[in-house]
Every structure is written in C-alpha cells, then in structure tokens.
Write an enzyme that holds these catalytic residues in place. Sequence first.
Site, PDB file in Angstrom:
ATOM      1  N   ALA A  10       0.838  -1.206   0.000  1.00 40.64           N
ATOM      2  CA  ALA A  10       0.000   0.000   0.000  1.00 40.64           C
ATOM      3  C   ALA A  10       0.866   1.247   0.000  1.00 40.64           C
ATOM      4  CB  ALA A  10      -0.941   0.000   1.205  1.00 40.64           C
ATOM      5  N   GLY A  11       1.906   1.214  -0.845  1.00 37.02           N
ATOM      6  CA  GLY A  11       2.693   2.421  -1.066  1.00 37.02           C
ATOM      7  C   GLY A  11       2.016   3.291  -2.106  1.00 37.02           C
ATOM      8  N   TYR A  12       2.780   4.176  -2.728  1.00 34.00           N
ATOM      9  CA  TYR A  12       2.195   5.095  -3.706  1.00 34.00           C
ATOM     10  C   TYR A  12       1.506   4.349  -4.844  1.00 34.00           C
ATOM     11  CZ  TYR A  12       4.956   8.751  -1.415  1.00 34.00           C
ATOM     12  OH  TYR A  12       5.482   9.612  -0.502  1.00 34.00           O
ATOM     13  N   LYS A  37       2.017  -4.560   5.240  1.00 29.80           N
ATOM     14  CA  LYS A  37       2.564  -5.000   6.528  1.00 29.80           C
ATOM     15  C   LYS A  37       2.227  -4.048   7.662  1.00 29.80           C
ATOM     16  CE  LYS A  37       7.183  -3.226   5.366  1.00 29.80           C
ATOM     17  NZ  LYS A  37       8.592  -3.623   5.165  1.00 29.80           N
ATOM     18  N   GLU A 167      18.532  15.349  -0.097  1.00 25.66           N
ATOM     19  CA  GLU A 167      17.464  15.854   0.771  1.00 25.66           C
ATOM     20  C   GLU A 167      17.772  15.572   2.238  1.00 25.66           C
ATOM     21  OE1 GLU A 167      13.535  16.337  -1.874  1.00 25.66           O
ATOM     22  OE2 GLU A 167      13.722  14.375  -0.919  1.00 25.66           O
ATOM     23  N   GLN A 313       6.410   9.918  -8.047  1.00 27.63           N
ATOM     24  CA  GLN A 313       5.633  10.488  -9.144  1.00 27.63           C
ATOM     25  C   GLN A 313       5.246   9.413 -10.160  1.00 27.63           C
ATOM     26  OE1 GLN A 313       6.237  13.880 -12.696  1.00 27.63           O
ATOM     27  NE2 GLN A 313       7.804  13.573 -11.151  1.00 27.63           N
TER      28      GLN A 313
END
Length: 391
Positions: A10-12, A37, A167, A313
């Site tokens: 259930a990531g991007y 998870k 970053e 993206q």
Amino acid sequence: MPKRVVILGAGYAGLVTALELRKNATPEDTEVILVNKHNYHQLVTQLHELGAGAKSDTSARIMIEPVIRNKYITLIKDHVESIDPKEKRVRLSQQELSYDYLVVALGSETEYFGIPGLKEHSFILKSINQARLLRTHIERCFAEYHYTRDESLLTFVVGGAGFSGIELVGEFADRMPVLCEENNIPLDKVKLFNVEAAPSILPGFDKELVERAEKSLTERGVKFLVGVPIVQVEPGKVHLKNGDVIATQTLVWTGGVRGNQIVIDAGFETEPRGRAKVNEYLQALGYEDVYIIGDSCFIINEETGRPYPPTAQIAGQMGTAVGKYLFADLRGGTKEPFKPQIMGSIASLGRKDAIAKIGKNYQATGRFAYIVKDMSKLRYLAKIGAVIKKA
C-alpha cells in the site's frame, strides 16, 4: 462470482491502484484485497525530515482505513512471504490468498554493491521505523559527546548524492545547529560529509541547479566528496577509494536500490539488479494476470534509452494506469500503453530551500521551489482523499 484482485503493498503505487479500480469496478463484479505490513501508508518522500528530527512521525503516516472506508476494499495487515504465479497464489505469514489478478507493488530493497561491511554498519531510510531509529541515534550521539569527547560521534556521513541523499544532508545541515544549541556544543565540532561515487551530485538536474544546490549546502557546512567511492565500512570507520578514512558513528546509505527479493524468487523475468521486466501495460512478462508496478519494476525511457528512476511520481501514475487496466480486463475494454508524464523534479535542500525543474524549461530555487514541493504533496493527499496531522 466476483473476480478477486489482490494488491500487494500500500505504497504510492498499490494504494492508488486500489482507489482507481474502485472508481468503476463494483463490489458485485470485483473483490479488491489490499495487503500491507502496516495499517498505515507511508509518505516515503518525507522520510528525510523524520530521520533528521525536523518533523514527527505523524507527518508521514496516513492511516489506511479512513482512506478506503466505504470503498469496498479489504485491508489485510500481514507480511508477504512468497508468490506462486503459476498456481495464482500468494503466501502471507498468516494465510494464503488465491487471485484472479495480482498487482505487485512491494517496493525495492537497498543495493549495497557488495561493499564489505556496508549493510552491517549503516543506516537506511526506507520506512518510518528506520527514520525513527536514525533520529534517536543522532540525538544519542550528541548526548554521549558530553561524556566521551569522541569526535566521531559528531561526524555524520551520507552515502549517495541522488534525491534521497541530498534531501537528507540538507535536513542534517539545518538540524545540526539546533542540536548543538540544545546540547551546548559548538557548531564547528560537527562534520557533515556527502560521499558520492559518481562524478557529480543530483543526476538528471541541469548544471545550474546542481551548482545552486552545492552552494547552498556547502555554505551550511556540508563537505562533498564526489567521485570517491566507499570501499569498506567497519564499526566507526568509513574507508574511501582514495585511501582516506572517515571516523564516524553515523553512516546513512542512500546509494542505490535493487528489486524486491520476493519478486525475484517468484521467477518473474528481471533485469540484473532484480527489478521485474514488464510489457507496455506493466504486466509481468509471460503473465497477463500479474501487474508489477512502482519500484518493483523496470521500464525504459525510449527518449533517453535509460531506465526511469524509481520515484513516487511515476509510481502514482502506474497505480492510476493499472487501476484502469484492471477494469478493462474485467469488462473487456481497450488499453493504452503506459507512458510516464514527468511533470518535473524537485529536491529539497533543508527547511524552506529547494531546487526545481518544472516541465522541460522552467527552473525554480529557494523558498518558491520549496513551496512547489509542498504543494505536490498536498495534491497527492487530495488525490487519495487523505489528511495528516501537522507535525
């Protein structure tokens, strides 16, 4: 009987797939199962802020249940252990699932390039838990310095100068003065290195933006070691190819990704670093009922001849496309080949500073670029219908 679509991760990419599919597919014709998870979705692009201690965990955590509520998506909180594409089954740690269609969005793993000691003696930043571990470690280093005066405690090394590395080092550059003041330590005791094997930082950015980033970070105490690979890591020591040794208790490795081992073990065709090869519709080669998306897959940019980088993206765009592809599979519709639409690239350089390439020709720097990056996060949250608590 409804067709079962199982989405792993259930990531991007995975979360957007589930939401996009549910825009059209009804519960009567489609059962959608989302396996993750954790019971939360992670904003992985914000982890550098957590790792440096600039923001709290809640700023990058979105609970999944409120996002999928009333959308007839079943969330199973479990670990994926293996995939059997021939039998059309997925083994989890607590159960097994059969499927009619499978979407694999399990993300990538860290690539250590066989460097001795690197895996054992470095931090990585791919989850909220890892960010929390790094933040706690850094705070402990400052606290221990009072008692030991060990300068390696205040020497911080970030390996890799791509998006993640730059970053993170930008957040470190802003965070270190705060920690020094809190612990009554002179700022000049802190050493902050960014080590990169390639000849320059931030590949893919225009030269002017790269120079702007270097200037901003150098002025805040970052020392760049470019074109100098790490060749070995020992407890308290980072060995460089030029023979130098950096005495440090903190090495954060951001220098590369490879495919997910579960995808490799399933027998899907992969490129040398383990990411799955897919067709123009993001289906695993030889398996029209399996889509592999996000960092788990490998697609080539036809204009450059190089693979697209694994970014949030592109992962989100893959999720949107596969949600539509699945509906076409279920209803017999047509599909358009997947082509990423690169809207731009933005790298933050710490609090309120960033560089941005927007579209093909427009550049932005400073606070405006930082605001653009913040807006891109807000657009994504609006897309999935989520809200997060302020840090």
